[in-house]
Design a protein around this motif. Sequence first.
Motif, short mmCIF file in Angstrom:
data_model
loop_
_atom_site.label_atom_id
_atom_site.label_comp_id
_atom_site.label_asym_id
_atom_site.label_seq_id
_atom_site.Cartn_x
_atom_site.Cartn_y
_atom_site.Cartn_z
N ASN A 56 0.83 -1.20 0.00
CA ASN A 56 0.00 0.00 0.00
C ASN A 56 0.86 1.26 0.00
O ASN A 56 0.52 2.25 -0.66
N ARG A 57 1.96 1.23 0.73
CA ARG A 57 2.87 2.39 0.73
C ARG A 57 3.49 2.60 -0.65
O ARG A 57 3.77 3.74 -1.04
N TRP A 97 -5.76 -7.57 10.49
CA TRP A 97 -6.33 -7.59 9.15
C TRP A 97 -7.45 -6.56 9.00
O TRP A 97 -7.70 -6.07 7.89
N LEU A 98 -8.15 -6.26 10.08
CA LEU A 98 -9.27 -5.33 10.00
C LEU A 98 -8.84 -3.87 10.13
O LEU A 98 -9.64 -2.97 9.87
N GLU A 99 -7.62 -3.63 10.54
CA GLU A 99 -7.16 -2.26 10.69
C GLU A 99 -7.01 -1.58 9.33
O GLU A 99 -6.70 -2.23 8.33
N ASP A 103 -2.72 4.25 3.96
CA ASP A 103 -3.36 5.39 3.28
C ASP A 103 -4.78 5.63 3.79
O ASP A 103 -5.56 6.31 3.13
N LYS A 104 -5.11 5.07 4.95
CA LYS A 104 -6.42 5.24 5.62
C LYS A 104 -7.55 4.49 4.92
O LYS A 104 -8.72 4.66 5.29
N SER A 105 -7.25 3.69 3.92
CA SER A 105 -8.30 2.92 3.25
C SER A 105 -8.62 1.68 4.07
O SER A 105 -7.79 1.15 4.80
N LYS A 146 -17.80 6.33 8.34
CA LYS A 146 -18.85 6.58 7.36
C LYS A 146 -18.65 5.77 6.08
O LYS A 146 -19.57 5.63 5.28
N ARG A 147 -17.45 5.24 5.88
CA ARG A 147 -17.18 4.49 4.65
C ARG A 147 -17.56 3.02 4.76
O ARG A 147 -17.47 2.28 3.78
N VAL A 148 -17.98 2.60 5.91
CA VAL A 148 -18.35 1.20 6.13
C VAL A 148 -19.75 0.96 5.56
O VAL A 148 -20.64 1.82 5.69
N THR A 149 -19.96 -0.17 4.94
CA THR A 149 -21.28 -0.50 4.40
C THR A 149 -22.29 -0.69 5.53
O THR A 149 -21.90 -1.05 6.65
#
Length: 269
Positions: A56-57, A97-99, A103-105, A146-149
């Motif tokens: 990701n970095r 794994w859930l963290e 990049d905050k995604s 807010k981005r969680v379904t």
Amino acid sequence: MRLDMQLEAILKPKRASKPRRKKKDDDDVLDRYADEEVSRLREAMMTAAQDDEQANREKLPATSKLRLLPQVMEVLRKNSLSQSIIDNNLLEGVRKWLEPLPDKSLPALDIQKEFFPILKKMEFIDTPVLKEARLGPVIIFYTKCKRVTPDIARLANDLVSAWSRPIIKRSASYRDRIIPTAHSGDGDSGRPGGERLNAILARAKESEKNRVRKNAVMIPQRMLGSYTVAPKSNTGNAKNTMSVDVDIERRKKNAERLRTLTRKITTKT
């Protein structure tokens, strides 16, 4: 005769005696095997999480966790491995794994959809297990992000509610629940919900800004909300009671008329 019996006993092949394993020894072997399997999986999960963070970095696709996901779910679904999961702190790998990524995604949606339902089924998760795995703050994050379904947010709220019951000493039985009720006189100026006129006008003005055509007629839309206070039931008021009494009296009179008519017909015949 006695000599023949002795010779026969000597010449008769002895049955090979198989060593018997004690049940306790078998259980110990299985426990060691389970611990080794879960421990190796935990290390693999931590390595996959680190690989995805590095990818990701570097702006590369993070696919290490997705490749390992089927193997992880196979272990998490086994109820027989619950003690090994606790002893080897496999839930720490789940938390990792859930963290969110650097990049905050959020992690892949497949991981979220697999982990949250299985966590809800793990009845062995208690307060000490949560503290050791530090899983609670991550789940709370999913309730506020807010981005969680909506489905994942609902499951996260269910987990927080279930895990917090022992802490706040709240019963899981619906019979013990205390539901607040709102009376018709509650609220400001007698308005339902206690909403003031200024708040209503401000909300209408805000919705007016989003309209493309100012003078166009807008179709009324139904607004749904979530409520934590139940409305007071009106089934026991005097008006309804009076109407029920009138109906009962009417039925009694009709039944009496029917009996009288039946007696008259019977007498004539």
